[in-house]
Design a protein around this motif. Structure first.
Motif, short mmCIF file in Angstrom:
data_model
loop_
_atom_site.label_atom_id
_atom_site.label_comp_id
_atom_site.label_asym_id
_atom_site.label_seq_id
_atom_site.Cartn_x
_atom_site.Cartn_y
_atom_site.Cartn_z
N MET A 7 4.62 1.99 13.08
CA MET A 7 6.01 2.38 12.95
C MET A 7 6.44 2.27 11.49
O MET A 7 6.03 1.34 10.78
CB MET A 7 6.89 1.48 13.81
N LYS A 8 7.26 3.19 11.07
CA LYS A 8 7.73 3.22 9.70
C LYS A 8 8.80 2.15 9.48
O LYS A 8 9.61 1.86 10.36
CB LYS A 8 8.34 4.58 9.37
N LYS A 9 8.80 1.59 8.27
CA LYS A 9 9.84 0.65 7.86
C LYS A 9 10.89 1.42 7.06
O LYS A 9 10.58 2.43 6.44
CB LYS A 9 9.26 -0.46 7.01
N TYR A 10 12.12 0.93 7.09
CA TYR A 10 13.22 1.58 6.39
C TYR A 10 13.90 0.57 5.48
O TYR A 10 14.11 -0.58 5.86
CB TYR A 10 14.24 2.14 7.39
N VAL A 11 14.29 1.03 4.27
CA VAL A 11 14.92 0.15 3.29
C VAL A 11 16.35 0.61 3.03
O VAL A 11 16.63 1.81 2.94
CB VAL A 11 14.10 0.09 1.98
N CYS A 12 17.24 -0.36 2.90
CA CYS A 12 18.64 -0.09 2.58
C CYS A 12 18.76 0.21 1.09
O CYS A 12 18.33 -0.59 0.26
CB CYS A 12 19.50 -1.30 2.96
N ALA A 13 19.36 1.35 0.76
CA ALA A 13 19.51 1.75 -0.63
C ALA A 13 20.51 0.87 -1.38
O ALA A 13 20.48 0.79 -2.60
CB ALA A 13 19.95 3.21 -0.71
N LEU A 14 21.38 0.19 -0.65
CA LEU A 14 22.42 -0.60 -1.30
C LEU A 14 21.98 -2.02 -1.64
O LEU A 14 22.33 -2.54 -2.70
CB LEU A 14 23.69 -0.64 -0.44
N CYS A 15 21.21 -2.65 -0.74
CA CYS A 15 20.87 -4.06 -0.98
C CYS A 15 19.37 -4.36 -0.95
O CYS A 15 18.95 -5.45 -1.30
CB CYS A 15 21.60 -4.96 0.01
N GLY A 16 18.56 -3.41 -0.49
CA GLY A 16 17.12 -3.62 -0.45
C GLY A 16 16.58 -4.24 0.82
O GLY A 16 15.38 -4.46 0.95
N TYR A 17 17.45 -4.51 1.80
CA TYR A 17 16.99 -5.04 3.08
C TYR A 17 16.03 -4.05 3.73
O TYR A 17 16.25 -2.84 3.69
CB TYR A 17 18.20 -5.27 4.01
N VAL A 18 14.95 -4.55 4.31
CA VAL A 18 13.97 -3.69 4.98
C VAL A 18 14.05 -3.93 6.48
O VAL A 18 13.89 -5.07 6.95
CB VAL A 18 12.54 -3.97 4.46
N TYR A 19 14.28 -2.84 7.23
CA TYR A 19 14.23 -2.92 8.69
C TYR A 19 12.79 -2.65 9.11
O TYR A 19 12.23 -1.59 8.84
CB TYR A 19 15.15 -1.90 9.37
N ASP A 20 12.19 -3.64 9.78
CA ASP A 20 10.82 -3.53 10.28
C ASP A 20 10.88 -3.44 11.79
O ASP A 20 11.24 -4.41 12.46
CB ASP A 20 10.01 -4.75 9.85
N PRO A 21 10.56 -2.27 12.36
CA PRO A 21 10.64 -2.10 13.81
C PRO A 21 9.79 -3.10 14.59
O PRO A 21 10.14 -3.46 15.71
CB PRO A 21 10.12 -0.68 14.04
N ALA A 22 8.70 -3.57 14.01
CA ALA A 22 7.85 -4.53 14.70
C ALA A 22 8.59 -5.85 14.92
O ALA A 22 8.31 -6.57 15.88
CB ALA A 22 6.57 -4.77 13.90
N LEU A 23 9.54 -6.16 14.05
CA LEU A 23 10.31 -7.41 14.16
C LEU A 23 11.64 -7.22 14.86
O LEU A 23 12.16 -8.14 15.48
CB LEU A 23 10.56 -7.99 12.77
N GLY A 24 12.22 -6.02 14.75
CA GLY A 24 13.55 -5.79 15.30
C GLY A 24 14.58 -6.62 14.58
O GLY A 24 14.38 -7.04 13.44
N GLU A 25 15.69 -6.87 15.23
CA GLU A 25 16.76 -7.74 14.72
C GLU A 25 17.27 -8.56 15.90
O GLU A 25 18.36 -8.31 16.42
CB GLU A 25 17.90 -6.90 14.13
N PRO A 26 16.49 -9.56 16.34
CA PRO A 26 16.86 -10.33 17.53
C PRO A 26 18.26 -10.95 17.46
O PRO A 26 18.95 -11.03 18.47
CB PRO A 26 15.78 -11.41 17.61
N ASP A 27 18.70 -11.35 16.26
CA ASP A 27 20.04 -11.94 16.13
C ASP A 27 21.14 -10.93 16.44
O ASP A 27 22.25 -11.31 16.79
CB ASP A 27 20.25 -12.49 14.72
#
Length: 53
Positions: free
Chosen positions: A1-21
């Motif tokens: 799965m592809k990872k995505y990076v926020c252009a504003l702050c650099g946060y990377v969304y990794d689908p393998a991890l999700g965002e459980p919080d």
């Protein structure tokens, strides 16, 4: 799965991890995130993310 990076702050969304919080289960692709999902760090919208090369 592809990872995505926020252009504003650099946060990377990794689908393998999700965002459980935020209730996003591991394995959830970026495309399957709710349309109103936003960056958990800076609040940017999905439109502000791009694929990590």
């Amino acid at each position: 799965m592809k990872k995505y990076v926020c252009a504003l702050c650099g946060y990377v969304y990794d689908p393998a991890l999700g965002e459980p919080d935020d209730g996003i289960e591991p394995g959830t692709s970026f495309e399957d995130l709710p349309e109103d999902w936003c960056c958990p760090v800076c609040g940017a919208t999905k439109d502000d993310f791009s694929v990590v090369e």
